[in-house]
Scaffold this motif. Structure first.
Motif, PDB file in Angstrom:
ATOM      1  N   ALA A  72       0.831  -1.207   0.000  1.00 48.28           N
ATOM      2  CA  ALA A  72       0.000   0.000   0.000  1.00 48.28           C
ATOM      3  C   ALA A  72       0.862   1.253   0.000  1.00 48.28           C
ATOM      4  CB  ALA A  72      -0.934  -0.009   1.216  1.00 48.28           C
ATOM      5  N   VAL A  73       1.981   1.205   0.721  1.00 42.23           N
ATOM      6  CA  VAL A  73       2.889   2.353   0.772  1.00 42.23           C
ATOM      7  C   VAL A  73       3.738   2.438  -0.491  1.00 42.23           C
ATOM      8  CG1 VAL A  73       4.839   3.384   2.020  1.00 42.23           C
ATOM      9  CG2 VAL A  73       2.964   2.302   3.289  1.00 42.23           C
ATOM     10  N   LEU A  74       4.263   1.306  -0.925  1.00 42.62           N
ATOM     11  CA  LEU A  74       5.232   1.318  -2.025  1.00 42.62           C
ATOM     12  C   LEU A  74       4.588   1.471  -3.396  1.00 42.62           C
ATOM     13  CD1 LEU A  74       7.610  -1.536  -0.810  1.00 42.62           C
ATOM     14  CD2 LEU A  74       8.175   0.897  -0.955  1.00 42.62           C
ATOM     15  N   VAL A  75       3.431   0.839  -3.621  1.00 40.90           N
ATOM     16  CA  VAL A  75       2.876   0.812  -4.978  1.00 40.90           C
ATOM     17  C   VAL A  75       1.414   1.245  -5.044  1.00 40.90           C
ATOM     18  CG1 VAL A  75       4.499  -0.910  -5.808  1.00 40.90           C
ATOM     19  CG2 VAL A  75       2.370  -1.665  -4.753  1.00 40.90           C
ATOM     20  N   GLY A  76       0.801   1.616  -3.937  1.00 40.56           N
ATOM     21  CA  GLY A  76      -0.549   2.160  -3.974  1.00 40.56           C
ATOM     22  C   GLY A  76      -1.650   1.119  -3.911  1.00 40.56           C
ATOM     23  N   PRO A  77      -2.914   1.562  -4.024  1.00 39.45           N
ATOM     24  CA  PRO A  77      -4.077   0.681  -3.820  1.00 39.45           C
ATOM     25  C   PRO A  77      -4.128  -0.535  -4.740  1.00 39.45           C
ATOM     26  CG  PRO A  77      -4.747   2.983  -3.877  1.00 39.45           C
ATOM     27  CD  PRO A  77      -3.323   2.953  -4.299  1.00 39.45           C
ATOM     28  N   VAL A  78      -3.958  -0.335  -6.056  1.00 36.70           N
ATOM     29  CA  VAL A  78      -4.098  -1.452  -6.987  1.00 36.70           C
ATOM     30  C   VAL A  78      -2.972  -2.458  -6.798  1.00 36.70           C
ATOM     31  CG1 VAL A  78      -4.205  -2.118  -9.411  1.00 36.70           C
ATOM     32  CG2 VAL A  78      -5.337  -0.033  -8.639  1.00 36.70           C
ATOM     33  N   GLY A  79      -1.761  -1.960  -6.630  1.00 40.91           N
ATOM     34  CA  GLY A  79      -0.631  -2.865  -6.378  1.00 40.91           C
ATOM     35  C   GLY A  79      -0.828  -3.649  -5.097  1.00 40.91           C
ATOM     36  N   ALA A  80      -1.359  -2.991  -4.058  1.00 38.04           N
ATOM     37  CA  ALA A  80      -1.624  -3.687  -2.796  1.00 38.04           C
ATOM     38  C   ALA A  80      -2.678  -4.773  -2.980  1.00 38.04           C
ATOM     39  CB  ALA A  80      -2.079  -2.681  -1.737  1.00 38.04           C
ATOM     40  N   ALA A  81      -3.701  -4.467  -3.790  1.00 41.02           N
ATOM     41  CA  ALA A  81      -4.738  -5.468  -4.060  1.00 41.02           C
ATOM     42  C   ALA A  81      -4.164  -6.672  -4.800  1.00 41.02           C
ATOM     43  CB  ALA A  81      -5.872  -4.842  -4.874  1.00 41.02           C
ATOM     44  N   LEU A  82      -3.266  -6.427  -5.735  1.00 42.54           N
ATOM     45  CA  LEU A  82      -2.633  -7.530  -6.458  1.00 42.54           C
ATOM     46  C   LEU A  82      -1.785  -8.391  -5.524  1.00 42.54           C
ATOM     47  CD1 LEU A  82      -1.555  -5.659  -9.717  1.00 42.54           C
ATOM     48  CD2 LEU A  82      -3.207  -7.547  -9.564  1.00 42.54           C
ATOM     49  N   VAL A  83      -1.086  -7.730  -4.605  1.00 48.69           N
ATOM     50  CA  VAL A  83      -0.304  -8.490  -3.620  1.00 48.69           C
ATOM     51  C   VAL A  83      -1.232  -9.327  -2.752  1.00 48.69           C
ATOM     52  CG1 VAL A  83       1.166  -8.271  -1.573  1.00 48.69           C
ATOM     53  CG2 VAL A  83       1.638  -6.885  -3.601  1.00 48.69           C
ATOM     54  N   GLY A  84      -2.348  -8.724  -2.296  1.00 47.75           N
ATOM     55  CA  GLY A  84      -3.312  -9.477  -1.497  1.00 47.75           C
ATOM     56  C   GLY A  84      -3.888 -10.657  -2.256  1.00 47.75           C
ATOM     57  N   GLY A 126       5.241   5.364  -2.707  1.00 41.66           N
ATOM     58  CA  GLY A 126       6.649   5.264  -3.060  1.00 41.66           C
ATOM     59  C   GLY A 126       7.484   4.934  -1.845  1.00 41.66           C
ATOM     60  N   MET A 127       8.783   4.820  -2.043  1.00 37.32           N
ATOM     61  CA  MET A 127       9.678   4.469  -0.936  1.00 37.32           C
ATOM     62  C   MET A 127       9.806   5.638   0.033  1.00 37.32           C
ATOM     63  SD  MET A 127      12.704   2.301  -2.819  1.00 37.32           S
ATOM     64  CE  MET A 127      12.797   3.368  -4.266  1.00 37.32           C
ATOM     65  N   PRO A 128       9.479   5.400   1.323  1.00 40.53           N
ATOM     66  CA  PRO A 128       9.624   6.485   2.309  1.00 40.53           C
ATOM     67  C   PRO A 128      11.097   6.860   2.464  1.00 40.53           C
ATOM     68  CG  PRO A 128       8.297   4.674   3.176  1.00 40.53           C
ATOM     69  CD  PRO A 128       8.952   4.172   1.920  1.00 40.53           C
ATOM     70  N   THR A 129      11.334   8.139   2.663  1.00 40.56           N
ATOM     71  CA  THR A 129      12.686   8.631   2.920  1.00 40.56           C
ATOM     72  C   THR A 129      12.703   9.294   4.289  1.00 40.56           C
ATOM     73  OG1 THR A 129      12.159  10.717   1.826  1.00 40.56           O
ATOM     74  CG2 THR A 129      13.139   8.964   0.467  1.00 40.56           C
ATOM     75  N   SER A 130      13.874   9.747   4.706  1.00 38.74           N
ATOM     76  CA  SER A 130      13.986  10.364   6.035  1.00 38.74           C
ATOM     77  C   SER A 130      13.001  11.514   6.245  1.00 38.74           C
ATOM     78  CB  SER A 130      15.424  10.852   6.266  1.00 38.74           C
ATOM     79  OG  SER A 130      16.312   9.765   6.288  1.00 38.74           O
ATOM     80  N   GLY A 191       4.900  -3.810   7.932  1.00 39.50           N
ATOM     81  CA  GLY A 191       4.769  -3.331   6.558  1.00 39.50           C
ATOM     82  C   GLY A 191       5.495  -2.025   6.332  1.00 39.50           C
ATOM     83  N   LEU A 192       5.398  -1.109   7.309  1.00 42.23           N
ATOM     84  CA  LEU A 192       6.105   0.170   7.185  1.00 42.23           C
ATOM     85  C   LEU A 192       7.616  -0.049   7.265  1.00 42.23           C
ATOM     86  CD1 LEU A 192       5.964   3.198   6.888  1.00 42.23           C
ATOM     87  CD2 LEU A 192       5.711   3.389   9.376  1.00 42.23           C
ATOM     88  N   LEU A 193       8.026  -1.013   8.093  1.00 44.73           N
ATOM     89  CA  LEU A 193       9.454  -1.322   8.183  1.00 44.73           C
ATOM     90  C   LEU A 193       9.976  -1.848   6.849  1.00 44.73           C
ATOM     91  CD1 LEU A 193      11.998  -1.619   9.901  1.00 44.73           C
ATOM     92  CD2 LEU A 193      11.169  -3.877  10.608  1.00 44.73           C
ATOM     93  N   ILE A 194       9.210  -2.725   6.196  1.00 45.04           N
ATOM     94  CA  ILE A 194       9.617  -3.240   4.886  1.00 45.04           C
ATOM     95  C   ILE A 194       9.739  -2.096   3.879  1.00 45.04           C
ATOM     96  CG2 ILE A 194       8.881  -4.646   2.911  1.00 45.04           C
ATOM     97  CD1 ILE A 194       7.550  -6.542   4.914  1.00 45.04           C
ATOM     98  N   ALA A 195       8.730  -1.208   3.864  1.00 43.99           N
ATOM     99  CA  ALA A 195       8.743  -0.091   2.915  1.00 43.99           C
ATOM    100  C   ALA A 195       9.925   0.830   3.159  1.00 43.99           C
ATOM    101  CB  ALA A 195       7.428   0.681   3.017  1.00 43.99           C
ATOM    102  N   ALA A 196      10.220   1.101   4.442  1.00 46.85           N
ATOM    103  CA  ALA A 196      11.330   1.999   4.762  1.00 46.85           C
ATOM    104  C   ALA A 196      12.671   1.374   4.398  1.00 46.85           C
ATOM    105  CB  ALA A 196      11.284   2.353   6.249  1.00 46.85           C
ATOM    106  N   LEU A 197      12.819   0.072   4.622  1.00 48.89           N
ATOM    107  CA  LEU A 197      14.083  -0.604   4.308  1.00 48.89           C
ATOM    108  C   LEU A 197      14.307  -0.755   2.804  1.00 48.89           C
ATOM    109  CD1 LEU A 197      14.162  -3.471   6.982  1.00 48.89           C
ATOM    110  CD2 LEU A 197      15.718  -1.518   6.825  1.00 48.89           C
ATOM    111  N   TRP A 198      13.215  -0.673   2.042  1.00 50.98           N
ATOM    112  CA  TRP A 198      13.332  -0.909   0.604  1.00 50.98           C
ATOM    113  C   TRP A 198      14.312   0.060  -0.068  1.00 50.98           C
ATOM    114  CZ3 TRP A 198      10.012  -4.856  -1.199  1.00 50.98           C
ATOM    115  CH2 TRP A 198      10.155  -5.183  -2.542  1.00 50.98           C
ATOM    116  N   SER A 199      14.328   1.290   0.400  1.00 52.00           N
ATOM    117  CA  SER A 199      15.218   2.288  -0.203  1.00 52.00           C
ATOM    118  C   SER A 199      16.682   2.015   0.116  1.00 52.00           C
ATOM    119  CB  SER A 199      14.847   3.696   0.287  1.00 52.00           C
ATOM    120  OG  SER A 199      15.026   3.783   1.685  1.00 52.00           O
TER     121      SER A 199
END
Length: 448
Positions: A72-84, A126-130, A191-199
């Motif tokens: 949901a954070v990295l790719v938005g609603p549709v991408g999150a639905a596809l992952v689900g 998108g990828m969260p930054t500082s 999930g937020l930890l995964i998104a933050a580490l992605w960058s």
């Protein structure tokens, strides 16, 4: 799907169509985010394949919300639905293809709603930054809450429509738990930890959180194991009691059911309802400490023998006091033979001095005794038993709980137990009077 009601089929169909429509609408962009979808989808497959079984053949839990919320954070609603939707490819055997399809649609819809809300409250896909912190935490928390609420609401709906009814006519419990919802929220934070580490580490971000997530899975598995241990413990104790008392076989289950009916009628919720269910099942466990020859004696009991019967609530407390999960149920077991007028036992408490659980149990206990077959009489009709409860309301029973029980029985009904089938040799050893019967002569023996 042939066994499902039309309402259940329509419900499942609507959820599946909603998932398909939400995904098909897009937008899909230039496909640059498909790498994230594939990796996080693989994570969902791993989680779903190793889901923790909470209720045999019915309900399982996995921490896949961490992957869908990361999407949901990295790719938005549709991408999150596809992952689900990758739930479909889990290797865990589902009870039926229908359940697998529904679970997939449910996860896709929940993930889409979480992603949509994340965007609507101000989150940037998108990828969260500082600089994104700490603001992104609040946006993510709202999305995680929406995800958990949507997921458990959709699940509760299908469980309610497909669950059977018990003997009282009430649908079986949904198996939902505030603890389980809280677990989803807590583990979703990964999930937020995964998104933050992605960058920082890219595709290896999910790998870094696999270990703590599997530890989390193990912790949740203990909830299911603990619940099964509770049921086994209570079942063994009930079976031991009923082995000693032929005519009360099934009595504990029925008192438990009646107590739950009262509890729900007066507005008890959650863990208190579960506690009173256990109290009903174990209310006569103290009979294990009463000599069998007293329980099965024919004819009138002597004062010493009746004193032994009166001690069974205290003996019950001694037997189960160390079972930690009973909590408030212990007071119900100890005092379920107290009377509102203070003439009960074992302590002669009166009115509101009697614990609430005990006052509830007293009503259900007496009603089942009256509507069950005994050696000295047949089962009374429910209407006659209700009249007897009302007769003793305010003296033996709490009037509020009598009214609640009567209202529940009139709405849901009550099925009298079948007369017990006994061997000819057993008939000579059946007790001549049931101490739970309100019609029994009042005898309170001072055993001090």
């Amino acid at each position: 799907m042939a066994r499902l009601s039309w309402a259940a089929r329509i419900y499942i169909g609507v959820v599946v169509i909603a998932a398909v429509v939400l995904i098909a609408r897009g937008p899909f962009g230039n496909g640059a985010w498909w790498r994230e979808v594939v990796v996080l989808g693989a994570l969902v497959v791993i989680f779903e394949s190793t889901a923790t079984l909470l209720r045999p053949k019915e309900m399982a839990w996995s921490p896949n919300s961490s992957a869908t919320l990361a999407a949901a954070v990295l790719v938005g609603p549709v991408g999150a639905a596809l992952v689900g939707a990758c739930t479909l490819f889990g290797l865990r055997r589902s009870p039926s293809p229908t359940q697998r399809v529904f679970n997939t649609a449910m996860m896709a819809v929940s993930a889409y709603l979480a992603g949509k809300v994340f965007v609507e409250v101000g989150g940037k896909v998108g990828m969260p930054t500082s600089p994104s912190f700490p603001g992104v935490i609040g946006w993510f928390a709202v999305a995680a809450l929406v995800h958990a609420v949507a997921n458990h609401t959709l699940l509760a709906g299908v469980l309610w429509l497909t669950s059977g009814r018990d003997e009282s006519g009430r649908r079986a419990p949904l198996g939902m738990s505030i603890k389980l919802i809280a677990s989803d929220l807590g583990y979703g934070a990964f999930g937020l930890l995964i998104a933050a580490l992605w960058s920082v580490v890219g595709l290896f971000a999910p790998v870094l959180v696999l270990i703590p997530l599997f530890v989390a899975r193990w912790a949740v598995a203990q909830i299911g194991e603990q619940q099964r241990a509770y049921e086994a413990t209570v079942g063994a104790l009930c079976q031991a009691v009923e082995t000693k008392d032929f005519y009360t076989r099934g009595h504990s289950d029925r008192v438990s059911r009646g107590s739950v009916m009262i509890a729900r009628e007066i507005g008890m919720h959650g863990e208190r309802v579960e506690a009173i269910r256990y109290a009903g099942m174990l209310h006569d466990v103290g009979k294990l400490g009463v000599p069998t020859k007293v329980l099965q004696k024919t004819g009138k009991l002597t004062e010493e023998e009746y004193a032994a019967i009166q001690l069974h609530p205290m003996r019950g407390l001694d037997i189960v006091r160390e079972i930690g999960f009973l909590d408030e149920a212990l007071a119900g077991i100890m005092h379920h033979h107290e009377r509102i007028d203070g003439r009960g036992y074992p302590m002669g408490l009166a009115g509101d001095e009697i614990p609430e659980f005990a006052r509830v149990l007293a009503v259900a206990d007496a009603f089942d005794s009256m509507t069950s077959t005994r050696s000295y009489r047949g089962a009374r009709p429910a209407e006659e038993a209700i009249a007897e409860l009302r007769k003793w309301s305010g003296t033996q029973f709490d009037p509020a709980f009598v009214d609640a029980f009567v209202a529940a029985v009139k709405r849901e009904g009550w099925r009298n137990p079948e007369p017990p089938v006994l061997a000819a040799g057993d008939l000579a050893t059946i007790a001549a009077q049931d101490h739970d019967d309100p019609g029994a002569p009042l005898r309170v023996i001072d055993s001090r």
